[in-house]
Structure formats: C-alpha cells, structure tokens
Write a protein that holds these residues in place. Sequence first.
Motif, PDB file in Angstrom:
ATOM      1  N   VAL A  81       0.811  -1.212   0.000  1.00 19.41           N
ATOM      2  CA  VAL A  81       0.000   0.000   0.000  1.00 19.41           C
ATOM      3  C   VAL A  81       0.845   1.263   0.000  1.00 19.41           C
ATOM      4  O   VAL A  81       0.600   2.179  -0.775  1.00 19.41           O
ATOM      5  CB  VAL A  81      -0.955   0.000   1.222  1.00 19.41           C
ATOM      6  N   VAL A  82       1.847   1.346   0.864  1.00 22.44           N
ATOM      7  CA  VAL A  82       2.538   2.624   1.037  1.00 22.44           C
ATOM      8  C   VAL A  82       3.849   2.734   0.293  1.00 22.44           C
ATOM      9  O   VAL A  82       4.332   3.845   0.038  1.00 22.44           O
ATOM     10  CB  VAL A  82       2.773   2.923   2.534  1.00 22.44           C
ATOM     11  N   ALA A  83       4.473   1.611  -0.085  1.00 21.29           N
ATOM     12  CA  ALA A  83       5.796   1.697  -0.686  1.00 21.29           C
ATOM     13  C   ALA A  83       5.802   2.019  -2.175  1.00 21.29           C
ATOM     14  O   ALA A  83       6.546   2.893  -2.618  1.00 21.29           O
ATOM     15  CB  ALA A  83       6.559   0.393  -0.419  1.00 21.29           C
ATOM     16  N   PRO A  84       4.971   1.329  -2.988  1.00 23.94           N
ATOM     17  CA  PRO A  84       5.132   1.484  -4.432  1.00 23.94           C
ATOM     18  C   PRO A  84       4.953   2.927  -4.909  1.00 23.94           C
ATOM     19  O   PRO A  84       3.996   3.610  -4.539  1.00 23.94           O
ATOM     20  CB  PRO A  84       4.021   0.578  -4.995  1.00 23.94           C
ATOM     21  N   GLY A  85       5.902   3.349  -5.737  1.00 22.82           N
ATOM     22  CA  GLY A  85       5.739   4.626  -6.422  1.00 22.82           C
ATOM     23  C   GLY A  85       5.869   5.860  -5.560  1.00 22.82           C
ATOM     24  O   GLY A  85       5.476   6.948  -5.997  1.00 22.82           O
ATOM     25  N   LEU A  86       6.425   5.757  -4.355  1.00 19.05           N
ATOM     26  CA  LEU A  86       6.497   6.935  -3.499  1.00 19.05           C
ATOM     27  C   LEU A  86       7.385   8.011  -4.117  1.00 19.05           C
ATOM     28  O   LEU A  86       7.023   9.186  -4.159  1.00 19.05           O
ATOM     29  CB  LEU A  86       7.023   6.538  -2.118  1.00 19.05           C
ATOM     30  N   THR A  87       8.549   7.611  -4.628  1.00 17.82           N
ATOM     31  CA  THR A  87       9.440   8.575  -5.272  1.00 17.82           C
ATOM     32  C   THR A  87       8.796   9.165  -6.519  1.00 17.82           C
ATOM     33  O   THR A  87       8.865  10.382  -6.770  1.00 17.82           O
ATOM     34  CB  THR A  87      10.775   7.907  -5.647  1.00 17.82           C
ATOM     35  N   ASP A  88       8.143   8.312  -7.297  1.00 17.88           N
ATOM     36  CA  ASP A  88       7.457   8.804  -8.497  1.00 17.88           C
ATOM     37  C   ASP A  88       6.322   9.756  -8.136  1.00 17.88           C
ATOM     38  O   ASP A  88       6.067  10.730  -8.850  1.00 17.88           O
ATOM     39  CB  ASP A  88       6.903   7.638  -9.306  1.00 17.88           C
ATOM     40  N   ALA A  89       5.639   9.465  -7.023  1.00 17.13           N
ATOM     41  CA  ALA A  89       4.534  10.328  -6.604  1.00 17.13           C
ATOM     42  C   ALA A  89       5.041  11.719  -6.254  1.00 17.13           C
ATOM     43  O   ALA A  89       4.401  12.730  -6.589  1.00 17.13           O
ATOM     44  CB  ALA A  89       3.814   9.711  -5.411  1.00 17.13           C
ATOM     45  N   VAL A  90       6.177  11.786  -5.580  1.00 18.18           N
ATOM     46  CA  VAL A  90       6.767  13.089  -5.255  1.00 18.18           C
ATOM     47  C   VAL A  90       7.151  13.817  -6.534  1.00 18.18           C
ATOM     48  O   VAL A  90       6.875  15.011  -6.702  1.00 18.18           O
ATOM     49  CB  VAL A  90       7.987  12.922  -4.334  1.00 18.18           C
ATOM     50  N   GLY A  91       7.788  13.105  -7.464  1.00 22.19           N
ATOM     51  CA  GLY A  91       8.186  13.721  -8.726  1.00 22.19           C
ATOM     52  C   GLY A  91       6.999  14.233  -9.517  1.00 22.19           C
ATOM     53  O   GLY A  91       7.047  15.331 -10.097  1.00 22.19           O
ATOM     54  N   ASP A  92       5.936  13.455  -9.541  1.00 22.56           N
ATOM     55  CA  ASP A  92       4.722  13.878 -10.261  1.00 22.56           C
ATOM     56  C   ASP A  92       4.111  15.109  -9.619  1.00 22.56           C
ATOM     57  O   ASP A  92       3.654  16.028 -10.313  1.00 22.56           O
ATOM     58  CB  ASP A  92       3.712  12.739 -10.288  1.00 22.56           C
ATOM     59  N   LEU A  93       4.104  15.136  -8.288  1.00 24.35           N
ATOM     60  CA  LEU A  93       3.557  16.281  -7.571  1.00 24.35           C
ATOM     61  C   LEU A  93       4.329  17.555  -7.914  1.00 24.35           C
ATOM     62  O   LEU A  93       3.744  18.609  -8.195  1.00 24.35           O
ATOM     63  CB  LEU A  93       3.631  16.004  -6.064  1.00 24.35           C
ATOM     64  N   LEU A  94       5.652  17.471  -7.908  1.00 22.95           N
ATOM     65  CA  LEU A  94       6.475  18.640  -8.220  1.00 22.95           C
ATOM     66  C   LEU A  94       6.278  19.077  -9.675  1.00 22.95           C
ATOM     67  O   LEU A  94       6.236  20.285  -9.963  1.00 22.95           O
ATOM     68  CB  LEU A  94       7.951  18.324  -7.962  1.00 22.95           C
ATOM     69  N   ALA A  95       6.146  18.107 -10.567  1.00 19.05           N
ATOM     70  CA  ALA A  95       5.925  18.450 -11.980  1.00 19.05           C
ATOM     71  C   ALA A  95       4.615  19.197 -12.156  1.00 19.05           C
ATOM     72  O   ALA A  95       4.533  20.181 -12.906  1.00 19.05           O
ATOM     73  CB  ALA A  95       5.948  17.182 -12.824  1.00 19.05           C
ATOM     74  N   GLN A  96       3.573  18.758 -11.446  1.00 16.67           N
ATOM     75  CA  GLN A  96       2.282  19.419 -11.584  1.00 16.67           C
ATOM     76  C   GLN A  96       2.292  20.823 -10.982  1.00 16.67           C
ATOM     77  O   GLN A  96       1.571  21.706 -11.455  1.00 16.67           O
ATOM     78  CB  GLN A  96       1.199  18.566 -10.936  1.00 16.67           C
ATOM     79  N   TRP A 130       2.348  25.027   0.642  1.00 14.48           N
ATOM     80  CA  TRP A 130       1.846  23.943   1.501  1.00 14.48           C
ATOM     81  C   TRP A 130       2.396  22.592   1.053  1.00 14.48           C
ATOM     82  O   TRP A 130       2.794  21.771   1.869  1.00 14.48           O
ATOM     83  CB  TRP A 130       0.325  23.914   1.465  1.00 14.48           C
ATOM     84  N   THR A 131       2.404  22.356  -0.258  1.00 14.60           N
ATOM     85  CA  THR A 131       2.890  21.076  -0.766  1.00 14.60           C
ATOM     86  C   THR A 131       4.359  20.867  -0.435  1.00 14.60           C
ATOM     87  O   THR A 131       4.758  19.813   0.082  1.00 14.60           O
ATOM     88  CB  THR A 131       2.671  21.002  -2.289  1.00 14.60           C
ATOM     89  N   LEU A 132       5.177  21.862  -0.716  1.00  8.87           N
ATOM     90  CA  LEU A 132       6.614  21.736  -0.466  1.00  8.87           C
ATOM     91  C   LEU A 132       6.910  21.623   1.022  1.00  8.87           C
ATOM     92  O   LEU A 132       7.765  20.831   1.443  1.00  8.87           O
ATOM     93  CB  LEU A 132       7.350  22.926  -1.072  1.00  8.87           C
ATOM     94  N   ALA A 133       6.212  22.402   1.841  1.00  5.01           N
ATOM     95  CA  ALA A 133       6.439  22.339   3.289  1.00  5.01           C
ATOM     96  C   ALA A 133       6.065  20.967   3.828  1.00  5.01           C
ATOM     97  O   ALA A 133       6.773  20.400   4.681  1.00  5.01           O
ATOM     98  CB  ALA A 133       5.639  23.430   3.993  1.00  5.01           C
ATOM     99  N   THR A 134       4.956  20.407   3.367  1.00  7.92           N
ATOM    100  CA  THR A 134       4.506  19.097   3.847  1.00  7.92           C
ATOM    101  C   THR A 134       5.507  18.009   3.510  1.00  7.92           C
ATOM    102  O   THR A 134       5.834  17.157   4.355  1.00  7.92           O
ATOM    103  CB  THR A 134       3.134  18.760   3.236  1.00  7.92           C
ATOM    104  N   LEU A 135       6.022  18.019   2.289  1.00 11.92           N
ATOM    105  CA  LEU A 135       6.993  17.005   1.888  1.00 11.92           C
ATOM    106  C   LEU A 135       8.314  17.169   2.630  1.00 11.92           C
ATOM    107  O   LEU A 135       8.905  16.189   3.110  1.00 11.92           O
ATOM    108  CB  LEU A 135       7.229  17.086   0.383  1.00 11.92           C
ATOM    109  N   ALA A 136       8.782  18.402   2.750  1.00 10.42           N
ATOM    110  CA  ALA A 136      10.063  18.642   3.421  1.00 10.42           C
ATOM    111  C   ALA A 136       9.985  18.344   4.912  1.00 10.42           C
ATOM    112  O   ALA A 136      10.956  17.870   5.513  1.00 10.42           O
ATOM    113  CB  ALA A 136      10.491  20.093   3.199  1.00 10.42           C
ATOM    114  N   ARG A 137       8.837  18.597   5.518  1.00 14.72           N
ATOM    115  CA  ARG A 137       8.685  18.412   6.968  1.00 14.72           C
ATOM    116  C   ARG A 137       8.963  16.977   7.388  1.00 14.72           C
ATOM    117  O   ARG A 137       9.490  16.730   8.476  1.00 14.72           O
ATOM    118  CB  ARG A 137       7.286  18.834   7.394  1.00 14.72           C
ATOM    119  N   VAL A 138       8.596  16.003   6.536  1.00 14.23           N
ATOM    120  CA  VAL A 138       8.791  14.595   6.891  1.00 14.23           C
ATOM    121  C   VAL A 138      10.076  14.031   6.298  1.00 14.23           C
ATOM    122  O   VAL A 138      10.313  12.816   6.366  1.00 14.23           O
ATOM    123  CB  VAL A 138       7.586  13.742   6.443  1.00 14.23           C
TER     124      VAL A 138
END
Length: 536
Positions: free
Chosen positions: A11-26, A266-274
């Motif tokens: 559930v939580v592992a697949p595509g996590l890095t890709d999800a971050v990359g997609d978020l930044l691209a959008q 908000w998006t960048l702060a949330t990702l960087a915070r963790v």
Amino acid sequence: MTAPTLILGAVVAPGLTDAVGDLLAQLEQQPYGQVSTSVYETGRLVADAPWVDGHARRLAYLLAEQGADGSWGPAGGYALVPTASAVQALLASLVRADPPDPAGPDRIEVVAAAIRGLAALARCLGDDAAMPDTPAADLIVPTLVARVDAHLAELAGAPTLAGAPGVLPRVDRRRVDAVNALLTSGQPVPSKLWHAYEVLGPAAATRDDVAPVDGAVGASPAATAVWLGHRRTDDPAARTYLDAVVARQGGPVPCCTPITVFERSWTLATLARVGLPVDPGARLLAELAAALGPDGAATGPGLPADADTTSTVLYALARLGRPVDPASLLHYDLGSHFCTWRGEDGQSVTTNAHVLEALGWHSRHGADRYTARVASLAGWLRDVQGPDGLWTDRWHASPYYATCCAVAALAGYAPPAVADAAIDRAVERILADQRDDGGWGRWSSTAEETAYAVQILLGSGRPIRPAVTAAVSRAVEHLRADRSDYPPLWHDKDLYAPILIVRAAVIAARKLVLAVAPTINQALSTTTPEAARSRA
C-alpha cells in the motif's frame, strides 16, 4: 503473521518517489493550482453571469450535486451557504425563463430541484446549528435569502413552485447593513471584502478602488463576473481570466483561483517536513520567494497578504535551502499570538502553528532575536488545545488538520516541557477516534484525515507504543497511492479540496509509515492489533 506486513509494503511503498516527482511536476505545469469545483461559486455564475460560456453545464452540475434531502454540501451547518447559492441560482434561472439547452436540464427538472432546495434551505435556516465560520458567510446568507424572497415574490402568480415555502425564516442583516454603509461612505474598505464582491450589492459598483489583479477580482470567478457585469466597458484581462477558469473546469468553477503560492508552499512544506527528498527546481523556488513582499505573501491575486501563507512560504523556502528573513511576519504579531490578517475576527490555530515553524526554524539557525517569541508562541499554542486533546481551526472543517499542524509545530520547535504533555494528549485522542474501518474523519473516513492522524502518531517524535503500531497497521489501506477521492474539507466561501496539498499530506503519511515499517512489522509478527490495543 504476514498479511499486515504485505499490506504495508503493497500500500505505502510502491511509487512513493514517483509520486513526489509527479507532484512537483504538476506544481510547475499547472501554476493556477488544482482546486475542486464549488457549488457556491458555480451557483453565483448561474445566477449572475449566464452570459459566460458553459451556463447549461453549470446548471446541470448544480442539479447533479443536490443531495437526497434537497440540500447541497455536508452537515454541521456547512450546507447553508451552498444550498442558499444553488436555490437562488435555480430561481434566477426560472425568473429569466432560460431557454432550453441540450447540455443542461429542462425546466421541469429545475423546478423540482428548486422546490426540494427551498424546503432544505428553510430547514437549514431554522436549524440551531451555528452559521459556519467560512469567509463572508455573514454577508452571503442574508444577501441570498433576500434574493430568494424576491424571486418567490416574482413567481408567486404562477403555479411553478406550488407547495414550496412562500417566505424564508428571517436572517440577521446587521453585518450586511454595516458593510453597505461602509461601501457608500467613501472610506477605505478592507481588500479582503473583494473576494465576496458578488454579494456586496450595487454599492460595490460605485467604488473605484477595486480592480482586477492579473485579471481576477479577489481571486474569485464569481466576484470577477459580477464586477464585469457592473462595468460599462469590457475588461479584456478579467474576461480572459474568467474564460480560462471556465475552460479549465469544464463549466463549473472553483471558489478561489489561482492558488499558486498557497498550493506550492503547503505542498513543499509538507513534503520537506517529513524528510522527503524535494528538488522543485530553481525557477519554482525563485517564484515562491518573489511572492514575498514587505507584508508577506498572499494566497491569490487580489487577496491581502496574510500570516498563514507568509509563514508557510518562509518555512518551505528555509527547509529547501532558500531562507528569507521572516521579519514580514511581525506585521501580524498581536503580542499573545499572530493574526491571519490585521482586523481578523477570531483567531487561527493553524496560522499560529505555521508561524511557530517559520520563526522556530530561523531561531534555531542563528536568528536569536526570534527565540523569545518562539517560546511564548509555543505556550499559546499549547494553551488553546481543546479539553478533548484536539485543536480546531477556522480554515478547515476537520480537527485532525488543526491537530496535525499544532503537533508538528510543537514537536519541532517547542521545548519538551511545553510540548510533551500536549502531544501525548493529542495522540491519546487520535487513538480513541480511529473508526472501525481503520481510518479517521469528521463525517466518515477519508484519506486526507487519516493522513493527518498517521502524521500525529508517527511524526511527533514520541515513542511508538503497541497501540500506535496497531492503529497504523489498520490505517494503511486508506493511504493507497491510487486513491483520489478527496472530499472538500477546507474553508472558503464553501468547502473545497486543494488536490495537490491533500495528495502531499497522504504521501507524507506514507513516508512516515515506511520509516517505521520494520518496527511495525516486528510487532505485528508477535501480536495482533486487537491484543496490542488491549495491552496499551
């Protein structure tokens, strides 16, 4: 016991890095931001701007969004504003006798929806539930109720609305009267009022101190449309803005757009915070830094700068290696706490949590002049915790968002003597609130609120007890990477969902689960969730 272990990985592992990359691209590819459509705002265009392309689709959208009880929006008072807007829009369409359009509903359908909506609106107005603390609700509701009453009078001679309420319950108009008096006085008007320009009435049309910023009046499609309707000549920039918003959403419109600075920070702060690796690129960071003026940053064009957006921009930039001195935040310092903007009615927990993070980071990295203010603000945040262990806030319908913000700020930047007991109380309440399906939510389990709960349990630096292990193992199903059903929970004129910000919260929770997966898997291999909860 291998099933929970497999679930954690699947559930939580697949595509996590890709999800971050997609978020930044959008964030770069769609700078306007991604926001859910708004019944309130769409209703205003149906009522006041049928000349804007997509009118029939907006009318069909209103009918499709109507609930089984005739209302629009969720419970707890939140149905009042969207229901008032939709009902008035449907009645305005009937009064105008809009011609039939293949893309929209027929008149019989509009009449049926209006009758059910009127009954629902009467119930909402007669309910003891307080008016929600959403922007301009005390202006919106009485203005729209008066317009509904006027439409009912216009339609009284026809059998169209037989059986519908003839007059709605009375509504307090003191705030509306005070604002109208201010508008006609010639005195300065707070610029935040322009976000609700569409309900300010004819007095607003006489003001020459309101004008589009980047084509938008108050970052609002409805405000911009009504402002255009008041003009004797067209404004190309405003019309371009309005047409672009409608085209992006396919007819219905969001409440506030663009939300570029808000969404990115908000998006960048949330990702960087963790601790997720985030590289948004030099241009995006430069644009975010450029949004900071002497008074800070604003959520959208035509809105005033505010402490919430300013502090989150400052925190995101600092965490990503581009720190900017947070002196602009001092404009909002009231001594005990920080206001979202000067003249704010009430106070915001999440604004102060974000200010604590911004000032706390700078204090920890050499700006000693903020150290005393950080300590006192942490004490204020602790003191406003609710007796149930949660925090609530005026910018979000769910206490789990406010509690997540407060816990993150206290855990990161408050001394243990201030933070520990408050965080422990919040954790205990979160554990107690978990639903039978493993999620969290004010009305039902949602991915967003479950993500906040998981961040509270795993991101506060507190020991991972068996009860936490059990709760997280039950929650992971709600954090699936392919989930995208984000109900509106954020406060604007009605509730909305900032899609990428919510996705970032879910990704952050998934990252925290992965970080402690070995501990959770080991615990799950020796005990069941039920046994862990009983031992806790």
